[in-house]
Enzyme design. Sequence first.
Site, PDB file in Angstrom:
ATOM      1  N   ALA A 116       0.389   2.945   1.596  1.00  0.00           N
ATOM      2  CA  ALA A 116      -0.069   3.130   0.209  1.00  0.00           C
ATOM      3  C   ALA A 116      -1.531   2.782  -0.034  1.00  0.00           C
ATOM      4  O   ALA A 116      -2.133   3.295  -0.986  1.00  0.00           O
ATOM      5  CB  ALA A 116       0.793   2.290  -0.722  1.00  0.00           C
ATOM      6  N   ALA A 117      -2.099   1.898   0.770  1.00  0.00           N
ATOM      7  CA  ALA A 117      -3.424   1.373   0.425  1.00  0.00           C
ATOM      8  C   ALA A 117      -4.538   2.399   0.684  1.00  0.00           C
ATOM      9  O   ALA A 117      -4.427   3.159   1.646  1.00  0.00           O
ATOM     10  CB  ALA A 117      -3.684   0.116   1.252  1.00  0.00           C
ATOM     11  N   CYS A 151      -4.993  13.517   6.427  1.00  0.00           N
ATOM     12  CA  CYS A 151      -6.307  14.110   6.169  1.00  0.00           C
ATOM     13  C   CYS A 151      -6.919  14.542   7.510  1.00  0.00           C
ATOM     14  O   CYS A 151      -8.104  14.354   7.756  1.00  0.00           O
ATOM     15  CB  CYS A 151      -7.212  13.158   5.396  1.00  0.00           C
ATOM     16  SG  CYS A 151      -7.497  11.583   6.212  1.00  0.00           S
ATOM     17  N   ASP A 210       1.817   9.090   3.777  1.00  0.00           N
ATOM     18  CA  ASP A 210       0.412   9.508   3.843  1.00  0.00           C
ATOM     19  C   ASP A 210      -0.132   8.824   5.098  1.00  0.00           C
ATOM     20  O   ASP A 210      -0.680   7.734   5.038  1.00  0.00           O
ATOM     21  CB  ASP A 210      -0.299   9.042   2.570  1.00  0.00           C
ATOM     22  CG  ASP A 210      -1.715   9.579   2.458  1.00  0.00           C
ATOM     23  OD1 ASP A 210      -2.036  10.563   3.140  1.00  0.00           O
ATOM     24  OD2 ASP A 210      -2.500   8.994   1.696  1.00  0.00           O
TER      25      ASP A 210
HETATM   26  C1  LIG Z   1      -4.356   7.513   4.871  1.00  0.00           C
HETATM   27  S1  LIG Z   1      -4.320   5.839   4.495  1.00  0.00           S
HETATM   28  C2  LIG Z   1      -3.389   5.815   3.024  1.00  0.00           C
HETATM   29  C3  LIG Z   1      -4.135   6.191   1.761  1.00  0.00           C
HETATM   30  C4  LIG Z   1      -3.323   5.956   0.502  1.00  0.00           C
HETATM   31  N1  LIG Z   1      -2.034   6.622   0.547  1.00  0.00           N
HETATM   32  C5  LIG Z   1      -4.057   6.387  -0.749  1.00  0.00           C
HETATM   33  O1  LIG Z   1      -3.771   7.450  -1.293  1.00  0.00           O
HETATM   34  O2  LIG Z   1      -4.906   5.632  -1.229  1.00  0.00           O
HETATM   35  C6  LIG Z   1      -3.195   5.230   5.681  1.00  0.00           C
HETATM   36  C7  LIG Z   1      -2.736   3.795   5.450  1.00  0.00           C
HETATM   37  O3  LIG Z   1      -1.679   3.523   6.375  1.00  0.00           O
HETATM   38  C8  LIG Z   1      -1.683   2.153   6.641  1.00  0.00           C
HETATM   39  N2  LIG Z   1      -0.832   1.945   7.823  1.00  0.00           N
HETATM   40  C9  LIG Z   1      -1.112   2.204   9.113  1.00  0.00           C
HETATM   41  N3  LIG Z   1      -0.068   1.899   9.890  1.00  0.00           N
HETATM   42  C10 LIG Z   1       0.923   1.457   9.064  1.00  0.00           C
HETATM   43  C11 LIG Z   1       2.238   0.959   9.268  1.00  0.00           C
HETATM   44  N4  LIG Z   1       2.768   0.889  10.501  1.00  0.00           N
HETATM   45  N5  LIG Z   1       2.960   0.575   8.187  1.00  0.00           N
HETATM   46  C12 LIG Z   1       2.426   0.634   6.941  1.00  0.00           C
HETATM   47  N6  LIG Z   1       1.169   1.068   6.701  1.00  0.00           N
HETATM   48  C13 LIG Z   1       0.432   1.473   7.744  1.00  0.00           C
HETATM   49  C14 LIG Z   1      -3.142   1.840   6.785  1.00  0.00           C
HETATM   50  O4  LIG Z   1      -3.380   0.445   6.593  1.00  0.00           O
HETATM   51  C15 LIG Z   1      -3.772   2.715   5.687  1.00  0.00           C
HETATM   52  O5  LIG Z   1      -3.940   1.955   4.521  1.00  0.00           O
END
Ligand SMILES: C[S@@+](CC[C@H](N)C(=O)[O-])C[C@H]1O[C@@H](n2cnc3c(N)ncnc32)[C@H](O)[C@@H]1O
Length: 435
Positions: free
Chosen positions: A254-255, A374, A321
Amino acid sequence: MPVNSSQAGVAVRVFAAKAIDAVYRGRSLKAELAATLPKIHDVRDRALLEAICFTALRQRARYDAALKSWLQKPLGAKDGELHALLLAGFAQLDELQLPAHAALSATVEAARALGRPHQAGMVNAILRRAQREGLPPVDASATWPQWLKRKIESDWPAFAGAIFANSAQAAPLWLRVNRRKLSRDAYAEKLDELGLSFTVDDELPEAIRIDEPVAVNALPGFAEGEISVQDGSAQLVADAVAPAAQSRVLDACAAPGGKTMHLLERDASLRLLALDVDARRLQRVGENLARNGLHAELRQADAADPAGWWNGEFFDSVLLDAPCSATGIVRRQPDVLLHRREADIAALTALQAKLLDSLWKLLQPGGVLLYATCSVLKDENERQIDAFLARTPDALAEPLDARFGHASGAGRQCLPGEGGRDGFFYARLRKRLAK
Ligand SMILES: C[S@@+](CC[C@H](N)C(=O)[O-])C[C@H]1O[C@@H](n2cnc3c(N)ncnc32)[C@H](O)[C@@H]1O
């Protein structure tokens, strides 16, 4: 773009050179800017620093080609900052079209401030030549590492040239109007009053696109949460998820919360769990929600390991995402091309597959998982989803309409720059009801 030839103007060039050099040495541009921008007082100087860094990195192949032919002797291993300063100088004269006199003098002065008084004359001579002759064009693919260039050419033979060319262009600023606070028309009037030109898009009901460079925090209503920054492609994700009112939604990666916010702005009745593995990034989701008076449950956890956090209640919708190569957003993250390694792709596709498999088990039969990246690489997109469908008998891909881009296997792909949008892939996967 305002030019300040005073000390502050010199400081901007010094900061730009240091940031660009740090990116060349492996730091992320985002991290560098986050560390540098607070040191600069004036909002216009901050915008200038960003513009210089982005342009220099996007155009670096062209600028390096000019340097190679103009320098009598190549720069040495210890000349990283000087090299970066020359790129910064080219960016100002070339794409940013700053008044040459002020740009030149501030950049030459910056060479002295960087402890290079003996090379200030050379910087002056090179920049004057750039001013006189212009920076010669090179093929836009020259910024791409060979292995990645080959992958794009093989995945998108008819579009590779456009992908490279569009990735070298400055990205527009896309806003998402928070229609809980005001209508898009009402916000557009505010921009009209400021004399800013912008575009609205019938396909994206909350979106406004501004093509000229503006500082977003200087826009009306930003601090009050009337608008957020979000590319058009990212805004389409909410349409693809389309959760029912009051349903239970998992935003698994989500971040910093762009899509979480969008879903809740559209429907605050959703019972949304926002997960991210990165605690600091997740904190930003919390801040963004608070800024807008919205609520979601936040959890720092590994989405690929639900045993550690899932309470057994199925989700009606899951948004994945996924972490990806970011090859669709090179125009916004030009450092991707310096830092991405071929081995990263296999690691990312393995992680994406693991996330897909783990999250699928949490989905209510009849529910929808929306997979998005993306990236423009088929390994992460079309082929990733084909493989998932082949090993997951209860998954059914649902069609997405042409707004989502080119048909690509069971999903759709928007390529960078199409409709002014970022490169993005979407696949909508429905879990079959048990017979
Ligand atoms: C493409 S970004 C998400 C952008 C967000 N959805 C937005 O719209 O602002 C991918 C995110 O996946 C998180 N991430 C990577 N591996 C993960 C995992 N195993 N579990 C949860 N989050 C993960 C990363 O920290 C990053 O924040």
